[in-house]
Design an enzyme around this catalytic site. Sequence first.
Site, PDB file in Angstrom:
ATOM      1  CG  ASN A  63      -1.207   1.262   1.438  1.00 27.14           C
ATOM      2  OD1 ASN A  63      -2.548   2.033   0.998  1.00 27.14           O
ATOM      3  ND2 ASN A  63      -0.522   2.056   2.638  1.00 27.14           N
ATOM      4  CE1 TYR A  68       1.259   7.857  -6.574  1.00 27.99           C
ATOM      5  CE2 TYR A  68      -0.176   8.655  -8.224  1.00 27.99           C
ATOM      6  CZ  TYR A  68       0.047   7.753  -7.025  1.00 27.99           C
ATOM      7  OH  TYR A  68      -1.110   7.367  -6.362  1.00 27.99           O
ATOM      8  CE  LYS A  85       1.307   4.566  -6.589  1.00 28.01           C
ATOM      9  NZ  LYS A  85       1.074   3.552  -5.774  1.00 28.01           N
ATOM     10  CB  THR A 112      -5.130   9.975   2.364  1.00 28.00           C
ATOM     11  OG1 THR A 112      -4.682  10.372   0.983  1.00 28.00           O
ATOM     12  CG2 THR A 112      -5.893   8.682   2.107  1.00 28.00           C
TER      13      THR A 112
HETATM   14  N1  LIG Z   1      -5.653   8.768  -1.975  1.00 25.68           N
HETATM   15  C1  LIG Z   1      -5.804   8.429  -3.290  1.00 25.68           C
HETATM   16  O1  LIG Z   1      -6.698   9.097  -3.722  1.00 25.68           O
HETATM   17  C2  LIG Z   1      -5.110   7.506  -3.840  1.00 25.68           C
HETATM   18  C3  LIG Z   1      -5.467   7.330  -5.466  1.00 25.68           C
HETATM   19  C4  LIG Z   1      -4.705   6.439  -6.041  1.00 25.68           C
HETATM   20  C5  LIG Z   1      -3.679   5.615  -5.663  1.00 25.68           C
HETATM   21  N2  LIG Z   1      -3.436   5.807  -4.201  1.00 25.68           N
HETATM   22  C6  LIG Z   1      -2.234   4.855  -3.682  1.00 25.68           C
HETATM   23  O2  LIG Z   1      -2.675   4.289  -2.536  1.00 25.68           O
HETATM   24  C7  LIG Z   1      -1.686   4.216  -1.514  1.00 25.68           C
HETATM   25  C8  LIG Z   1      -2.007   4.977  -0.408  1.00 25.68           C
HETATM   26  O3  LIG Z   1      -2.293   6.033  -0.749  1.00 25.68           O
HETATM   27  P1  LIG Z   1      -2.494   7.244   0.813  1.00 25.68           P
HETATM   28  O4  LIG Z   1      -3.519   8.226  -0.022  1.00 25.68           O
HETATM   29  O5  LIG Z   1      -3.100   6.419   1.737  1.00 25.68           O
HETATM   30  O6  LIG Z   1      -1.215   7.630   0.855  1.00 25.68           O
HETATM   31  P2  LIG Z   1      -0.489   8.377   2.265  1.00 25.68           P
HETATM   32  O7  LIG Z   1      -1.634   9.052   2.972  1.00 25.68           O
HETATM   33  O8  LIG Z   1       0.383   9.465   1.498  1.00 25.68           O
HETATM   34  O9  LIG Z   1       0.285   7.485   3.128  1.00 25.68           O
HETATM   35  C9  LIG Z   1       1.337   6.929   2.475  1.00 25.68           C
HETATM   36  C10 LIG Z   1       1.914   5.758   3.219  1.00 25.68           C
HETATM   37  O10 LIG Z   1       3.385   5.019   2.698  1.00 25.68           O
HETATM   38  C11 LIG Z   1       4.063   5.141   3.824  1.00 25.68           C
HETATM   39  N3  LIG Z   1       5.463   5.372   3.120  1.00 25.68           N
HETATM   40  C12 LIG Z   1       5.879   6.439   2.400  1.00 25.68           C
HETATM   41  N4  LIG Z   1       7.191   6.194   2.132  1.00 25.68           N
HETATM   42  C13 LIG Z   1       7.541   5.081   2.784  1.00 25.68           C
HETATM   43  C14 LIG Z   1       8.589   4.155   2.621  1.00 25.68           C
HETATM   44  N5  LIG Z   1       9.595   4.703   2.066  1.00 25.68           N
HETATM   45  N6  LIG Z   1       8.700   3.102   3.367  1.00 25.68           N
HETATM   46  C15 LIG Z   1       7.699   2.582   3.929  1.00 25.68           C
HETATM   47  N7  LIG Z   1       6.366   3.368   3.847  1.00 25.68           N
HETATM   48  C16 LIG Z   1       6.268   4.783   3.305  1.00 25.68           C
HETATM   49  C17 LIG Z   1       3.819   6.503   4.545  1.00 25.68           C
HETATM   50  O11 LIG Z   1       4.235   6.182   5.901  1.00 25.68           O
HETATM   51  P3  LIG Z   1       4.686   7.801   6.765  1.00 25.68           P
HETATM   52  O12 LIG Z   1       3.432   8.050   7.366  1.00 25.68           O
HETATM   53  O13 LIG Z   1       5.685   7.334   7.852  1.00 25.68           O
HETATM   54  O14 LIG Z   1       5.383   8.733   5.682  1.00 25.68           O
HETATM   55  C18 LIG Z   1       2.231   6.028   4.822  1.00 25.68           C
HETATM   56  O15 LIG Z   1       2.027   5.204   5.745  1.00 25.68           O
HETATM   57  C19 LIG Z   1      -0.552   4.734  -2.361  1.00 25.68           C
HETATM   58  O16 LIG Z   1       0.151   3.747  -3.014  1.00 25.68           O
HETATM   59  C20 LIG Z   1      -1.085   5.604  -3.300  1.00 25.68           C
HETATM   60  O17 LIG Z   1      -0.412   5.802  -4.237  1.00 25.68           O
HETATM   61  C21 LIG Z   1      -4.013   6.434  -3.440  1.00 25.68           C
END
Ligand SMILES: NC(=O)c1ccc[n+]([C@@H]2O[C@H](COP(=O)([O-])OP(=O)(O)OC[C@H]3O[C@@H](n4cnc5c(N)ncnc54)[C@H](OP(=O)(O)O)[C@@H]3O)[C@@H](O)[C@H]2O)c1
Length: 271
Positions: free
Chosen positions: A85, A167, A171, A202
């Site tokens: 994730n 990004y 991906k 988020t």
């Molecule tokens: N939100 C959306 O609308 C959306 C849409 C499409 C895809 N996605 C994908 O869904 C996933 C989760 O998204 P999100 O919005 O929940 O992201 P987020 O709120 O930015 O959280 C990202 C998570 O990844 C962790 N992380 C970042 N760098 C890391 C590293 N080097 N090693 C281990 N963990 C790391 C962060 O930890 P820290 O808190 O310690 O930084 C956090 O727990 C991602 O892959 C994102 O690309 C999200």
Amino acid sequence: MPSYLITGVSRGIGFGFPRQISEDPNNVVVGLRDKTATDKKVLVELNRPNIHIVQADLTDYESLKKSVDIVAPIINGSLDHIIANAGYISKWSQYSGIGVLGEMDPKRLEEDMLECFKINVIGNIHLFNIYMPLILEGHAKKVITLSSGHADNELARGFKLLLSAPYAVSKAAMNAAAVKFHAQYADQGVLFLNICPGFVDTGMYDDATEEQMKAVTGQGAAFRKYSPSFSATTTPEEAVAKILAQIHLASLETGYGGDFISHRGKGEKWL
Ligand SMILES: NC(=O)c1ccc[n+]([C@@H]2O[C@H](COP(=O)([O-])OP(=O)(O)OC[C@H]3O[C@@H](n4cnc5c(N)ncnc54)[C@H](OP(=O)(O)O)[C@@H]3O)[C@@H](O)[C@H]2O)c1
């Protein structure tokens, strides 16, 4: 006891996975990230004995390798699911087109691309390789990556989605990497599947300026043209419930191996 290894559980969508999966006391959930901070959050918000947080950073190969020695005894040497994730999207590059970024600061663009690649692609590749012996011992054998509709070239082409280029490129590269893993491990029964969670709030635009929000609003208008039923972002809880349903539904036998699907289902729109 079904087991799950999930990265990036400290916040956002990632925290929703331990929350929902641990509701069933038969499940064992291991979350990778900042152990001290995440342990505290888990204790306050969930406090369930079937959640374990282990320290590891996707950009630090040795920390991933070390984590296996801690994780293996927790799950009795066999792992059913990986949910990759964790992801990185840069605040600098998420509001401008690739040409504008290149003009503004080519060196910074290079660094931005490398950071996206390190976390979103190479980190996951190391994670899968390091944990593959445990997955091969598991029953479900499912390796899931959270991808993004930004990686869909047809969508970006058709609706001129110009934001978040580093990004999006990373991906798309990770989608290709999952196909390569599928090519190697399908014969051993391992499912690799990439799932887009939809547009989930988020807090990624919490500190955006007015001008930056204009760019986001423009992108939102393109999203609505693409999917007229799309109206607003969803919550991490809603997204996680849909993703888990897809994970349980998907199998190699029904043609999901190496695929890139929506949280709404195979062949469905991203939003
Ligand atoms: N939100 C959306 O609308 C959306 C849409 C499409 C895809 N996605 C994908 O869904 C996933 C989760 O998204 P999100 O919005 O929940 O992201 P987020 O709120 O930015 O959280 C990202 C998570 O990844 C962790 N992380 C970042 N760098 C890391 C590293 N080097 N090693 C281990 N963990 C790391 C962060 O930890 P820290 O808190 O310690 O930084 C956090 O727990 C991602 O892959 C994102 O690309 C999200």
